[in-house]
Design a protein around this motif. Sequence first.
Motif, PDB file in Angstrom:
ATOM      1  N   VAL A  85       4.718   1.845   4.133  1.00  0.00           N
ATOM      2  CA  VAL A  85       5.853   0.996   3.864  1.00  0.00           C
ATOM      3  C   VAL A  85       5.976   0.739   2.379  1.00  0.00           C
ATOM      4  O   VAL A  85       7.017   0.944   1.703  1.00  0.00           O
ATOM      5  CB  VAL A  85       5.647  -0.209   4.854  1.00  0.00           C
ATOM      6  N   GLU A  86       4.910   0.274   1.764  1.00  0.00           N
ATOM      7  CA  GLU A  86       5.132  -0.107   0.045  1.00  0.00           C
ATOM      8  C   GLU A  86       5.466   1.343  -0.502  1.00  0.00           C
ATOM      9  O   GLU A  86       6.502   1.071  -1.429  1.00  0.00           O
ATOM     10  CB  GLU A  86       3.622  -0.325  -0.110  1.00  0.00           C
ATOM     11  N   TYR A  87       4.847   2.567   0.041  1.00  0.00           N
ATOM     12  CA  TYR A  87       5.274   3.752  -0.672  1.00  0.00           C
ATOM     13  C   TYR A  87       6.861   4.128  -0.607  1.00  0.00           C
ATOM     14  O   TYR A  87       7.427   4.246  -1.697  1.00  0.00           O
ATOM     15  CB  TYR A  87       4.299   4.826  -0.296  1.00  0.00           C
ATOM     16  N   LEU A  88       7.298   3.833   0.686  1.00  0.00           N
ATOM     17  CA  LEU A  88       8.655   3.896   1.101  1.00  0.00           C
ATOM     18  C   LEU A  88       9.377   3.014   0.208  1.00  0.00           C
ATOM     19  O   LEU A  88      10.580   3.377  -0.270  1.00  0.00           O
ATOM     20  CB  LEU A  88       8.792   4.058   2.639  1.00  0.00           C
ATOM     21  N   GLN A  89       9.116   1.934  -0.063  1.00  0.00           N
ATOM     22  CA  GLN A  89      10.043   0.913  -0.698  1.00  0.00           C
ATOM     23  C   GLN A  89      10.017   1.656  -2.076  1.00  0.00           C
ATOM     24  O   GLN A  89      11.131   1.353  -2.745  1.00  0.00           O
ATOM     25  CB  GLN A  89       9.405  -0.515  -0.665  1.00  0.00           C
ATOM     26  N   ASP A  90       8.807   1.683  -2.547  1.00  0.00           N
ATOM     27  CA  ASP A  90       9.035   2.335  -3.949  1.00  0.00           C
ATOM     28  C   ASP A  90       9.857   3.503  -3.977  1.00  0.00           C
ATOM     29  O   ASP A  90      10.664   3.543  -5.139  1.00  0.00           O
ATOM     30  CB  ASP A  90       7.583   2.814  -4.460  1.00  0.00           C
ATOM     31  N   LYS A  91       9.946   4.163  -3.073  1.00  0.00           N
ATOM     32  CA  LYS A  91      10.352   5.798  -3.273  1.00  0.00           C
ATOM     33  C   LYS A  91      11.952   5.460  -2.877  1.00  0.00           C
ATOM     34  O   LYS A  91      12.755   5.856  -3.543  1.00  0.00           O
ATOM     35  CB  LYS A  91       9.931   6.411  -1.881  1.00  0.00           C
ATOM     36  N   LEU A  92      12.329   4.521  -2.235  1.00  0.00           N
ATOM     37  CA  LEU A  92      13.757   4.002  -2.090  1.00  0.00           C
ATOM     38  C   LEU A  92      14.447   3.576  -3.401  1.00  0.00           C
ATOM     39  O   LEU A  92      15.449   3.999  -3.459  1.00  0.00           O
ATOM     40  CB  LEU A  92      13.653   2.770  -1.045  1.00  0.00           C
TER      41      LEU A  92
ATOM     42  N   ALA B 225       3.067  -4.295  -6.415  1.00  0.00           N
ATOM     43  CA  ALA B 225       4.144  -3.418  -6.009  1.00  0.00           C
ATOM     44  C   ALA B 225       4.210  -1.892  -6.400  1.00  0.00           C
ATOM     45  O   ALA B 225       5.110  -1.243  -5.873  1.00  0.00           O
ATOM     46  CB  ALA B 225       5.526  -4.112  -6.244  1.00  0.00           C
ATOM     47  N   ILE B 226       3.223  -1.575  -7.165  1.00  0.00           N
ATOM     48  CA  ILE B 226       2.915  -0.372  -7.398  1.00  0.00           C
ATOM     49  C   ILE B 226       1.960   0.316  -6.461  1.00  0.00           C
ATOM     50  O   ILE B 226       0.830   0.279  -6.580  1.00  0.00           O
ATOM     51  CB  ILE B 226       2.339   0.174  -9.052  1.00  0.00           C
ATOM     52  N   ALA B 227       2.620   1.087  -5.524  1.00  0.00           N
ATOM     53  CA  ALA B 227       1.860   1.407  -4.235  1.00  0.00           C
ATOM     54  C   ALA B 227       0.764   2.247  -4.454  1.00  0.00           C
ATOM     55  O   ALA B 227      -0.358   1.924  -3.805  1.00  0.00           O
ATOM     56  CB  ALA B 227       2.940   1.992  -3.348  1.00  0.00           C
ATOM     57  N   THR B 228       0.663   3.324  -5.296  1.00  0.00           N
ATOM     58  CA  THR B 228      -0.392   4.271  -5.117  1.00  0.00           C
ATOM     59  C   THR B 228      -1.072   3.965  -6.418  1.00  0.00           C
ATOM     60  O   THR B 228      -1.645   4.823  -7.169  1.00  0.00           O
ATOM     61  CB  THR B 228       0.085   5.449  -5.038  1.00  0.00           C
ATOM     62  N   LEU B 229      -1.379   2.687  -7.139  1.00  0.00           N
ATOM     63  CA  LEU B 229      -2.245   2.221  -8.054  1.00  0.00           C
ATOM     64  C   LEU B 229      -3.402   1.870  -7.644  1.00  0.00           C
ATOM     65  O   LEU B 229      -3.649   1.031  -6.546  1.00  0.00           O
ATOM     66  CB  LEU B 229      -1.667   1.259  -8.719  1.00  0.00           C
TER      67      LEU B 229
END
Length: 470
Positions: free
Chosen positions: A459-466, A274-278
């Motif tokens: 979408v993963e990035y946005l979820q992180d960001k949220l 779930a760490i989008a930009t790893l």
Amino acid sequence: MPDNQETWKAALGIIELSISKANFNTWFKNTSITSIENNNITIGVPNGFAKEWLENKYQSYILSALKTLIPEVVSINCVISSSSQKSEDSEKKVPSENLNNRIEKPTSKINSNNQYNTVVSSYSSINNRIRLNSQYNFDTFIVGENNELAKAACHAVCENLGKIYNPLFIYGKVGLGKTHLLQSIGNYIKNNYPDKKIIYTTSEIFTGELIESIKNNKAAEFKKEYQKADLLIIDDVQFLSGKEKTQQEFFHIFNALYQLNKQIVISSDRPPKAIATLEERLRSRFEGGMIADVSEPDLETRMAILRTKTLEKNFYISDEVLRFVAKNIKNNVRELEGALNRIIAICDLYKKEPTIESVGNILSEIIESNKKTGVQNKDVIEVISEFYEVTNEDLMSKGRKKEIALARQVAMYLCRTELSMSYPGIGKYFGGRDHTTALHAYEKINKNLNTDEKLKRDVEYLQDKLYTVV
Ligand code: ADP
Ligand code: MG
């Protein structure tokens, strides 16, 4: 009017609420109020490093804590003060005067044992990177269903350093004991295997040190030092997310240690996937070891934690009042501990008894804000607008321009997945549309996620960001 030292002690009790213990101890040790003048409070700090961090990163925390005690305060500034360098007295500690609720004991165990290595102004020696706080150990960690597995895994790692569970990856939301567990491993090894080289760091400190070492042409030395570790503990690894260069360097260090069977322990606020930009290779390394989570403690575990902490702090609070606190503060242990610190600080400062009523007042802000936590639809709009560069009106409008339509559909998708909103609710929220539009948006995005790699990342990035804007 309480004196400066008492005020600062109370403020520290409040600041502890909002930041990690490791950061708190690193940046707030040996600080004091040196003067209060014209609604400005000057804080004495031991070095330039602390000044920079307190003024830049923690300014708002400090100011809001001080304002709850002295509402007129409008600003703070820091000065490097020689007394802060020498004096250990300015450390937050149990006041000596006798108060009703203080249990009489010469000094608390925690304070007398506090050997936290906070010297971070020099990057040159591995000793400075140990950064272990002896107060975090397995004995003071309360086990409940929420953290049983993580604790057992940490134990196992201590007994079999580098041999099983490598890396050990502990994840869970903020304030649920990750740092406590990681530090406990460090302390256990330090006490039982004094020859082992231990490095405890956070990914933020790691990044800072790396940048500094590059600036000073010492990058090779920096890496070499890390590669000497027998036990490398990296806390809050999610902050490596998006920092490519740092990830690369970390990957090299990680590999070198891993190949030598040196133990690596990592924590994060979410699982590796779930760490989008790893970077993919780091992610798969992390997933190759043991992953354990920590979750929210139940009521009885929260009670057990509160009882233990009041004993540690030598402060008596009745079970009835503790239960009130445990019932109202549910999210995490840090908040629970912070609430307790706040109660103790304020009851000490104003010589008040902690009763359900007074504690209700002291904690009213936290209890209120807890009711409001969680992602809301306006947060979805905020992250979507920023990411897709569209306006709120665009999203609400009937416009069918391709980019806007995509942004809107992703927003609707997130409202469904993250907020569990109903389709009619989503339709209504987005400019009074029909529920079938919301359903269609959800289904379309959901389907495309399987085939569209870019969409999936976005979408993963946005979820992180949220979850970071909340
Ligand atoms: P995280 O690193 O997950 O954000 P911390 O380890 O900093 O959380 O925990 C926050 C505070 O709560 C710390 O002071 C820690 O000692 C305490 N804490 C967390 N979990 C427990 C537990 N199970 N038993 C005792 N104290 C705990
Ligand atoms: Mg932590």
